[in-house]
Design a protein around this motif. Structure first.
Motif, mmCIF file in Angstrom:
data_model
loop_
_atom_site.group_PDB
_atom_site.id
_atom_site.type_symbol
_atom_site.label_atom_id
_atom_site.label_comp_id
_atom_site.label_asym_id
_atom_site.label_seq_id
_atom_site.Cartn_x
_atom_site.Cartn_y
_atom_site.Cartn_z
ATOM 1 N N GLU A 25 0.949 -1.055 -0.081
ATOM 2 C CA GLU A 25 -0.084 -0.124 -0.009
ATOM 3 C C GLU A 25 0.864 1.030 0.000
ATOM 4 O OE1 GLU A 25 -0.604 0.132 4.757
ATOM 5 O OE2 GLU A 25 -2.219 -0.663 3.469
ATOM 6 N N PRO A 26 0.505 2.281 -0.520
ATOM 7 C CA PRO A 26 1.292 3.494 -0.659
ATOM 8 C C PRO A 26 1.377 4.273 0.923
ATOM 9 C CG PRO A 26 -0.975 3.864 -1.474
ATOM 10 C CD PRO A 26 -0.955 2.545 -1.076
ATOM 11 N N LEU A 27 2.766 4.873 0.834
ATOM 12 C CA LEU A 27 3.300 5.534 1.987
ATOM 13 C C LEU A 27 3.766 6.904 1.585
ATOM 14 C CD1 LEU A 27 3.359 5.578 5.179
ATOM 15 C CD2 LEU A 27 5.747 4.617 4.838
ATOM 16 N N SER A 28 3.504 8.039 2.137
ATOM 17 C CA SER A 28 3.904 9.452 1.625
ATOM 18 C C SER A 28 4.313 10.021 2.884
ATOM 19 C CB SER A 28 3.320 10.027 0.819
ATOM 20 O OG SER A 28 1.882 10.403 1.374
ATOM 21 N N GLY A 29 5.090 11.245 2.708
ATOM 22 C CA GLY A 29 5.405 12.188 3.761
ATOM 23 C C GLY A 29 5.934 13.566 3.037
ATOM 24 N N SER A 30 5.806 14.655 3.754
ATOM 25 C CA SER A 30 6.074 16.017 3.079
ATOM 26 C C SER A 30 6.536 17.061 4.230
ATOM 27 C CB SER A 30 5.132 16.597 2.291
ATOM 28 O OG SER A 30 4.040 16.864 2.832
ATOM 29 N N THR A 31 7.250 17.931 3.731
ATOM 30 C CA THR A 31 7.662 19.074 4.595
ATOM 31 C C THR A 31 7.833 20.171 3.724
ATOM 32 O OG1 THR A 31 9.275 19.966 6.391
ATOM 33 C CG2 THR A 31 10.016 18.409 4.516
ATOM 34 N N SER A 32 7.745 21.390 4.368
ATOM 35 C CA SER A 32 7.707 22.650 3.742
ATOM 36 C C SER A 32 8.890 23.665 4.488
ATOM 37 C CB SER A 32 6.425 23.343 3.507
ATOM 38 O OG SER A 32 5.629 22.530 2.404
#
Length: 829
Positions: free
Chosen positions: A264-271
């Motif tokens: 299954e997909p897994l994601s993360g982000s930061t700005s």
């Protein structure tokens, strides 16, 4: 009748019904049995893994091409016709979705049996067919898969984070947290695609997209801003699902089956906010951290980073000081801080926007602290971006601080400049003047080290003219720390000399800055009067008042103390005796024999007294009256008031403190074989009181004319003439001795007398020599011619001269004796 028929009919109907049920049941059983037997072929069931463990009903099977684990206990085979229900079961999901691939082709029998065991026994999975305990091989694999699931299954994330350390903030970045964070560690082996939206690129590629593989720890990537504005970094990957598919039975009697879901997909982000203006900054170091004297020239060295590559920067450093204390770091110098001057600089940065430049030099005019504060001019605000911003460093930075610390005054003083052997000596070191505890970067170290030189022979009893070149070193000490709160060191280099001579301390004060560089060195060489000590061995010389005294006279002892370094104290003087003299040595037979006599009690303490003394000099004991004949000796034991451990004594039996009580005497009787001239005269001498001391008897023979025919009134000193002497008679004891003879010649009557003496052999007993005086009646005889001459006017009585001569001879030859008095030489002064 009709009722009976009706009941009978009913019985027949029920009987037919029972037969019908039995038949139908049998047919149904056959159908069902046939269907069960035919099911494997019709459902296309194949055990993919676990065949070696068939007796445990454990394995992974493929039903119509779908791989899973049977989790029901129906008699009919499972199918995947029924819709799947997603069930959250992280442990079973890890086994089906990660350990096993899509068709199970990667499994061996043991792993397949282990997966079946985990799934069937997982309380999160719907199942009514629990496995018995697996065998050892399967159990070990179960434990291994469960341990992995505990680490990597469950909640996962990609915890991206951005950090910037550039000047200005936001010019460069570090992307942290690149990886898959699981409950028990970081999941390795997953491809992560990183994508940036905004004015930033990956430093390694210059692009906005990269792909990395996750590892067992988070990774960090460098980013670089390409403009102003917000940017976002996104990470995308896939991970094994925490869910499984649970398929209920297709119909009554069929088994359940649990199948895999997959990834299954897994994601993360930061700005963050990107900045593209350049913010130069500088790290500065003063060229001189510490100096020992004023007038030193100093400059500031700036190491610049973060500027626009290839740009020209200008600026200045202000030098503040002198300050009495180390400056405290702050944004700006406190109001009223003295300023030495301002040093300018200009520099062009390299391709990385970095540069190193030295300012012009300024002079440090006085002792104290000095500190630089630097400025870099920025481009005007009208300059289009990218441009250099201005920079101003803080005040009071340690690396920018210089210290001028002149050497302090070092004063040393030995605790005593005269001591006795066995008394400890030490030095006191006092540091006075300017002392700083720290420079700009840390503590300053002040340490005293030294040596004690000696012993060196004094010159004329003093240490002032001693040559200390190549003097031996008795002790080395240090380093000893000196601080602003501990500037006086006492007891430095304490040492207890065991030899006489001159000893002198030599100390060196060394100060080093926080970086270990020497600031200054202050040397005190050996030989300075205030750090030199004369070490003496105390001595006592004794002298008895007389070597020989008569009974009833007295002995005293004079003690001459030298080399006691001015000490005061007391000594106990004891007179021992009497003991019998030695036949050959008299009373002077040595300290060892006297010590034995004292120890045995044969020599008794006749007198003892305690006398004080101060410094060098003479001290005389009391006069002690002695009555008994024999040998006597003094002994002294000294105690020093401030040196109780120093021992000094004069033992009994020393030659100069030993004497004898003696009273030798001689009695003499002169005899002759005829009263006429030409007769032989000899002396009988009785010697007493010698206490067995050897000696010699001697005697002179004197003659003189008689007065009025008699010898009583002869003036022997005026008229006596030596007519001869006896042969010397050696003596070793008291006794009666007969001398050799002397012939008395002449033409007229003559008086003859012996003058006898006894002289002891021992030189110390010379005072005990005895001698008589001439003319003693017992030693004097009258000798007359054989034919008397008749003078005119004398009556012709032929018998008168003869009678007179015989009478005088009888008187002279009588048994008279004389005890002669002791003649001695005094040592009393």
């Amino acid at each position: 009748m009709s009722k009976h028929l009706t009941d009978d009919a009913r019985r027949r109907v029920r009987s037919r019904k029972r037969r019908t049920v039995v038949v139908r049941s049998a047919l149904l059983g056959i159908v069902i049995g046939a269907g069960w037997l035919a099911a494997p072929a019709s459902a296309a069931i194949e055990r993919v893994a676990g065949k070696a463990h068939a007796d445990t009903y454990m394995g992974v099977e493929a039903i119509h091409g779908v791989v899973g684990v049977c989790t029901g206990n129906g008699r009919a085979s499972p199918t995947v016709v029924t819709p799947a229900t997603r069930v959250y079961a992280p442990t079973s999901a890890w086994a089906l979705n990660h350990v096993m691939n899509g068709d199970g082709s990667n499994l061996d029998d043991t792993t397949g049996a282990a997966i079946a065991t985990i799934v069937k026994n997982d309380p999160a999975v719907p199942s009514n067919h629990k496995n018995p305990t697996p065998d050892v091989g399967v159990g070990a694999r179960v434990n291994q898969i469960v341990a992995e699931a505990n680490a990597y299954a469950g909640e996962r994330s990609i915890p991206l984070a951005l950090a910037t350390s550039s000047v200005p903030p936001g010019l460069t970045w570090q992307l942290d947290g690149v990886g898959v964070k699981a409950p028990g560690g970081w999941l390795p082996g997953r491809l992560i695609t990183l994508t940036i939206e905004g004015p930033v690129v990956f430093e390694s590629t210059g692009t906005r997209s990269v792909t990395v593989t996750s590892a067992t720890s988070p990774q960090a990537l460098a980013l670089r801003s390409t403009g102003h504005g917000t940017f976002t970094v996104r990470a995308d990957t896939s991970v094994p699902s925490n869910f499984v598919n649970a398929h209920d039975a297709q119909s009554a009697g069929h088994q359940r089956i649990t199948t895999r879901v997959g990834d299954e997909p897994l994601s993360g982000s930061t700005s963050a906010e990107a900045v593209f203006d350049y913010q130069p900054s500088a790290v500065t170091n003063t060229s001189v951290l510490t100096a020992a004297e004023v007038g030193v020239r100093v400059h500031d060295t700036l190491t610049i980073t973060g500027a626009e590559p290839g740009s020209t920067l200008s600026g200045r450093s202000a030098l503040f000081g002198p300050l009495a204390t180390k400056p405290v770091q702050s944004d700006a110098a406190p109001a009223g801080t003295p300023l030495v001057g301002i040093a300018e600089f200009t520099v062009t940065t390299d391709a990385n926007g970095a540069a190193t430049v030295d300012t012009s030099a300024l002079t440090l005019p006085a002792p104290g602290y000095y500190v630089w504060r630097e400025e870099i001019d920025g481009d005007p605000e009208t300059t289009p971006s990218p441009r250099n911003l201005g920079f101003r460093g803080p005040y009071g930075v340690g690396a920018e601080t210089s210290l001028v610390a002149p050497p302090p005054e070092v004063v040393t003083q030995v605790n005593r400049q005269e001591v006795l052997v066995g008394q400890p000596i030490s030095d006191t070191v006092t540091i006075s003047g300017t002392i700083y505890d720290a420079d700009g970067l840390g503590p300053i170290t002040h340490q005293v080290s030294g040596r004690l030189h000696g012993p060196v022979a004094p010159v004329d009893g003093r240490c002032a003219e001693v040559d200390w070149t190549n003097a031996p070193v008795a002790l080395e000490f240090g380093p000893l720390a000196v601080s602003a709160t501990q500037q006086t060191l006492t007891g430095v280099g304490e040492f207890t000399p065991s030899e006489r001579g001159c000893f002198s301390y030599a100390e060196t004060l060394v100060s080093t800055n926080s970086q270990g560089a020497e600031i200054y060195r202050v040397d005190h060489p050996a030989g300075r009067a205030e750090q030199t000590t004369l070490v003496s061995v105390p001595e006592a010389v004794t002298q008895i008042s007389d070597y020989v005294v008569a009974p009833g006279e007295s002995f005293s002892d004079t003690v001459t103390v030298t080399g006691n370094a001015g000490e005061s104290g007391t000594f106990v003087a004891t007179l021992w005796g009497p003991v019998a003299p030695d036949p050959q040595l008299g009373c002077w037979f040595g300290t060892e024999r006297w010590a034995g006599l004292v120890a045995s009690g044969e020599a008794k303490p006749l007198h003892s007294e305690t006398l004080p003394f101060t410094g060098d000099g003479d001290v005389t004991t009391s006069e002690v009256t002695v009555t008994d004949l024999g040998c006597y000796t003094w002994s002294e034991t000294f105690t020093f008031d401030s040196a109780p451990h120093v021992e000094l004594e004069t033992p009994p039996g020393m030659e100069t403190e030993t004497g004898m009580v003696a009273q030798p005497a001689i009695a003499t009787e002169a005899k002759a074989d005829s009263p006429h001239l030409g007769a032989r005269m000899h002396d009988v001498i009785t010697l007493s009181g010698t206490q067995g001391q050897p000696g010699t008897l001697t005697a002179d023979v004197l003659t003189a004319p008689p007065i009025d025919g008699r010898c009583d009134d002869v003036d022997w000193e005026a008229d006596g003439t030596k007519a001869g002497e006896i042969d010397p008679i050696p003596t070793t004891a008291d006794g009666v001795f007969t001398s050799s003879t002397t012939v008395i010649d002449g033409d007229e009557a003559r008086c003859a007398t012996f003058v006898a003496a006894w002289t002891p052999d021992h030189e110390k007993l010379i005072e005990a020599a005895v001698a008589d005086r001439p003319g003693l009646p017992s030693e004097t005889l009258l000798f007359i011619p054989r034919t008397p001459t008749v003078s005119a006017g004398i009556p012709p009585i032929a018998s008168s001269p003869v009678l007179l001569t015989v009478g005088l001879f009888l008187i002279g030859g009588g048994a008279c004796s004389t005890v002669w008095h002791l003649r001695r030489r005094s040592h009393r002064g």
